[in-house]
Design a protein around this motif. Structure first.
Motif, PDB file in Angstrom:
ATOM      1  N   ASN A  82      49.969  19.945   7.377  1.00 26.45           N
ATOM      2  CA  ASN A  82      51.246  19.235   7.415  1.00 26.45           C
ATOM      3  C   ASN A  82      52.000  19.352   6.085  1.00 26.45           C
ATOM      4  O   ASN A  82      52.531  18.390   5.567  1.00 26.45           O
ATOM      5  CB  ASN A  82      51.031  17.767   7.806  1.00 26.45           C
ATOM      6  N   GLY A  83      52.015  20.570   5.547  1.00 26.58           N
ATOM      7  CA  GLY A  83      52.819  20.847   4.357  1.00 26.58           C
ATOM      8  C   GLY A  83      52.125  20.627   3.025  1.00 26.58           C
ATOM      9  O   GLY A  83      52.679  20.957   1.993  1.00 26.58           O
ATOM     10  N   GLU A  84      50.915  20.063   3.035  1.00 29.18           N
ATOM     11  CA  GLU A  84      50.196  19.795   1.790  1.00 29.18           C
ATOM     12  C   GLU A  84      49.034  20.759   1.645  1.00 29.18           C
ATOM     13  O   GLU A  84      48.257  20.938   2.584  1.00 29.18           O
ATOM     14  CB  GLU A  84      49.635  18.363   1.794  1.00 29.18           C
ATOM     15  N   LYS A  85      48.892  21.355   0.452  1.00 32.02           N
ATOM     16  CA  LYS A  85      47.728  22.209   0.203  1.00 32.02           C
ATOM     17  C   LYS A  85      46.501  21.307   0.083  1.00 32.02           C
ATOM     18  O   LYS A  85      46.481  20.387  -0.721  1.00 32.02           O
ATOM     19  CB  LYS A  85      47.920  23.010  -1.075  1.00 32.02           C
ATOM     20  N   VAL A  86      45.486  21.571   0.915  1.00 39.14           N
ATOM     21  CA  VAL A  86      44.304  20.716   0.907  1.00 39.14           C
ATOM     22  C   VAL A  86      43.086  21.388   0.286  1.00 39.14           C
ATOM     23  O   VAL A  86      42.184  20.720  -0.212  1.00 39.14           O
ATOM     24  CB  VAL A  86      43.948  20.205   2.332  1.00 39.14           C
ATOM     25  N   GLU A  87      43.052  22.709   0.312  1.00 37.57           N
ATOM     26  CA  GLU A  87      41.903  23.410  -0.252  1.00 37.57           C
ATOM     27  C   GLU A  87      42.292  24.866  -0.479  1.00 37.57           C
ATOM     28  O   GLU A  87      43.150  25.400   0.207  1.00 37.57           O
ATOM     29  CB  GLU A  87      40.713  23.333   0.712  1.00 37.57           C
ATOM     30  N   GLU A  88      41.621  25.503  -1.462  1.00 38.19           N
ATOM     31  CA  GLU A  88      41.867  26.922  -1.680  1.00 38.19           C
ATOM     32  C   GLU A  88      40.645  27.559  -2.321  1.00 38.19           C
ATOM     33  O   GLU A  88      39.828  26.876  -2.947  1.00 38.19           O
ATOM     34  CB  GLU A  88      43.103  27.148  -2.554  1.00 38.19           C
ATOM     35  N   VAL A  89      40.526  28.855  -2.117  1.00 40.35           N
ATOM     36  CA  VAL A  89      39.542  29.664  -2.833  1.00 40.35           C
ATOM     37  C   VAL A  89      40.310  30.806  -3.481  1.00 40.35           C
ATOM     38  O   VAL A  89      41.286  31.298  -2.914  1.00 40.35           O
ATOM     39  CB  VAL A  89      38.428  30.216  -1.899  1.00 40.35           C
ATOM     40  N   CYS A  90      39.885  31.196  -4.687  1.00 44.95           N
ATOM     41  CA  CYS A  90      40.627  32.269  -5.340  1.00 44.95           C
ATOM     42  C   CYS A  90      39.716  33.170  -6.147  1.00 44.95           C
ATOM     43  O   CYS A  90      38.581  32.835  -6.453  1.00 44.95           O
ATOM     44  CB  CYS A  90      41.766  31.726  -6.195  1.00 44.95           C
ATOM     45  N   LYS A  91      40.272  34.343  -6.441  1.00 40.90           N
ATOM     46  CA  LYS A  91      39.607  35.395  -7.210  1.00 40.90           C
ATOM     47  C   LYS A  91      38.219  35.687  -6.629  1.00 40.90           C
ATOM     48  O   LYS A  91      38.088  35.973  -5.454  1.00 40.90           O
ATOM     49  CB  LYS A  91      39.560  35.009  -8.690  1.00 40.90           C
ATOM     50  N   ASP A  92      37.180  35.584  -7.477  1.00 39.99           N
ATOM     51  CA  ASP A  92      35.829  35.958  -7.043  1.00 39.99           C
ATOM     52  C   ASP A  92      35.290  35.036  -5.961  1.00 39.99           C
ATOM     53  O   ASP A  92      34.356  35.388  -5.240  1.00 39.99           O
ATOM     54  CB  ASP A  92      34.864  35.954  -8.237  1.00 39.99           C
ATOM     55  N   ASP A  93      35.831  33.814  -5.873  1.00 39.86           N
ATOM     56  CA  ASP A  93      35.355  32.863  -4.859  1.00 39.86           C
ATOM     57  C   ASP A  93      35.941  33.160  -3.482  1.00 39.86           C
ATOM     58  O   ASP A  93      35.488  32.589  -2.491  1.00 39.86           O
ATOM     59  CB  ASP A  93      35.723  31.430  -5.263  1.00 39.86           C
ATOM     60  N   ALA A  94      36.953  34.002  -3.417  1.00 41.33           N
ATOM     61  CA  ALA A  94      37.606  34.308  -2.138  1.00 41.33           C
ATOM     62  C   ALA A  94      36.839  35.425  -1.426  1.00 41.33           C
ATOM     63  O   ALA A  94      37.229  36.581  -1.443  1.00 41.33           O
ATOM     64  CB  ALA A  94      39.063  34.696  -2.364  1.00 41.33           C
ATOM     65  N   THR A  95      35.719  35.040  -0.828  1.00 42.36           N
ATOM     66  CA  THR A  95      34.911  35.982  -0.056  1.00 42.36           C
ATOM     67  C   THR A  95      35.138  35.699   1.428  1.00 42.36           C
ATOM     68  O   THR A  95      35.571  34.598   1.784  1.00 42.36           O
ATOM     69  CB  THR A  95      33.413  35.811  -0.369  1.00 42.36           C
ATOM     70  N   PRO A  96      34.837  36.657   2.300  1.00 44.02           N
ATOM     71  CA  PRO A  96      34.980  36.380   3.739  1.00 44.02           C
ATOM     72  C   PRO A  96      34.205  35.130   4.151  1.00 44.02           C
ATOM     73  O   PRO A  96      34.687  34.332   4.947  1.00 44.02           O
ATOM     74  CB  PRO A  96      34.407  37.634   4.403  1.00 44.02           C
ATOM     75  N   GLU A  97      33.014  34.943   3.569  1.00 41.97           N
ATOM     76  CA  GLU A  97      32.186  33.785   3.928  1.00 41.97           C
ATOM     77  C   GLU A  97      32.824  32.486   3.464  1.00 41.97           C
ATOM     78  O   GLU A  97      32.871  31.504   4.207  1.00 41.97           O
ATOM     79  CB  GLU A  97      30.784  33.921   3.301  1.00 41.97           C
ATOM     80  N   SER A  98      33.307  32.471   2.215  1.00 39.09           N
ATOM     81  CA  SER A  98      33.878  31.221   1.696  1.00 39.09           C
ATOM     82  C   SER A  98      35.174  30.868   2.422  1.00 39.09           C
ATOM     83  O   SER A  98      35.469  29.693   2.638  1.00 39.09           O
ATOM     84  CB  SER A  98      34.116  31.320   0.189  1.00 39.09           C
ATOM     85  N   VAL A  99      35.936  31.892   2.809  1.00 36.87           N
ATOM     86  CA  VAL A  99      37.175  31.632   3.559  1.00 36.87           C
ATOM     87  C   VAL A  99      36.835  31.021   4.919  1.00 36.87           C
ATOM     88  O   VAL A  99      37.446  30.030   5.340  1.00 36.87           O
ATOM     89  CB  VAL A  99      38.011  32.925   3.712  1.00 36.87           C
ATOM     90  N   GLU A 100      35.826  31.578   5.588  1.00 37.33           N
ATOM     91  CA  GLU A 100      35.462  31.036   6.898  1.00 37.33           C
ATOM     92  C   GLU A 100      34.906  29.618   6.780  1.00 37.33           C
ATOM     93  O   GLU A 100      35.228  28.749   7.592  1.00 37.33           O
ATOM     94  CB  GLU A 100      34.460  31.940   7.613  1.00 37.33           C
ATOM     95  N   GLU A 101      34.099  29.361   5.761  1.00 39.84           N
ATOM     96  CA  GLU A 101      33.576  28.007   5.562  1.00 39.84           C
ATOM     97  C   GLU A 101      34.717  27.019   5.326  1.00 39.84           C
ATOM     98  O   GLU A 101      34.694  25.896   5.839  1.00 39.84           O
ATOM     99  CB  GLU A 101      32.612  27.986   4.369  1.00 39.84           C
ATOM    100  N   MET A 102      35.713  27.438   4.549  1.00 39.36           N
ATOM    101  CA  MET A 102      36.856  26.583   4.284  1.00 39.36           C
ATOM    102  C   MET A 102      37.630  26.296   5.576  1.00 39.36           C
ATOM    103  O   MET A 102      38.060  25.170   5.826  1.00 39.36           O
ATOM    104  CB  MET A 102      37.759  27.246   3.239  1.00 39.36           C
ATOM    105  N   ILE A 103      37.785  27.319   6.417  1.00 41.81           N
ATOM    106  CA  ILE A 103      38.452  27.127   7.700  1.00 41.81           C
ATOM    107  C   ILE A 103      37.700  26.085   8.525  1.00 41.81           C
ATOM    108  O   ILE A 103      38.291  25.138   9.048  1.00 41.81           O
ATOM    109  CB  ILE A 103      38.537  28.453   8.486  1.00 41.81           C
ATOM    110  N   LYS A 104      36.375  26.254   8.630  1.00 45.48           N
ATOM    111  CA  LYS A 104      35.567  25.328   9.440  1.00 45.48           C
ATOM    112  C   LYS A 104      35.684  23.889   8.941  1.00 45.48           C
ATOM    113  O   LYS A 104      35.756  22.954   9.740  1.00 45.48           O
ATOM    114  CB  LYS A 104      34.105  25.755   9.432  1.00 45.48           C
ATOM    115  N   ARG A 105      35.722  23.719   7.630  1.00 46.08           N
ATOM    116  CA  ARG A 105      35.818  22.363   7.058  1.00 46.08           C
ATOM    117  C   ARG A 105      37.159  21.714   7.386  1.00 46.08           C
ATOM    118  O   ARG A 105      37.268  20.489   7.369  1.00 46.08           O
ATOM    119  CB  ARG A 105      35.687  22.414   5.523  1.00 46.08           C
ATOM    120  N   ASN A 106      38.171  22.520   7.639  1.00 41.35           N
ATOM    121  CA  ASN A 106      39.526  21.966   7.787  1.00 41.35           C
ATOM    122  C   ASN A 106      40.053  21.986   9.215  1.00 41.35           C
ATOM    123  O   ASN A 106      41.206  21.675   9.450  1.00 41.35           O
ATOM    124  CB  ASN A 106      40.480  22.701   6.841  1.00 41.35           C
ATOM    125  N   LEU A 107      39.205  22.355  10.170  1.00 39.85           N
ATOM    126  CA  LEU A 107      39.656  22.351  11.565  1.00 39.85           C
ATOM    127  C   LEU A 107      39.606  20.939  12.140  1.00 39.85           C
ATOM    128  O   LEU A 107      38.787  20.134  11.748  1.00 39.85           O
ATOM    129  CB  LEU A 107      38.793  23.284  12.416  1.00 39.85           C
TER     130      LEU A 107
END
Length: 107
Positions: A82-107
């Motif tokens: 709803n317009g607010e950044k709630v979580e992010e991963v960047c640089k070395d932390d932006a792996t396919p696994e970490s992105v998917e885990e972040m998605i699951k946490r925010n669904l």
């Protein structure tokens, strides 16, 4: 549904003024890790189709937007609700696994 390519004009209406959960893949021209991550993010967009909106923004062409969103390194993958950044991963932390885990946490 494929990923929506954003630009400096469409970022606000599609992300900051939109309802629901939105993933934004911030990438840049010539960013090798960004190019390596992109196909995985596209796969996730197919896997989670209909559960959240997937967008990509080329920060080379939208530098002000990236600065405004406090994107300090690339690639950065962020989740907005709803317009607010709630979580992010960047640089070395932006792996396919970490992105998917972040998605699951925010669904």
């Amino acid at each position: 549904m494929s990923m929506l390519e954003l630009d400096k004009k469409t970022f606000a209406p599609e992300v900051l003024e939109a309802e629901g959960t939105i993933l934004v893949d911030f990438y840049g021209d010539g960013c090798v890790p960004c190019a390596a991550l992109m196909p995985h993010v596209h796969e996730l967009s197919d896997k989670y189709d209909g559960q959240l909106k997937f967008c990509a923004l080329n920060t080379t062409k939208a530098r002000r937007v990236a600065i405004g969103q406090q994107v300090v390194g690339l690639p950065t993958v962020a989740i907005y609700k709803n317009g607010e950044k709630v979580e992010e991963v960047c640089k070395d932390d932006a792996t396919p696994e970490s992105v998917e885990e972040m998605i699951k946490r925010n669904l």
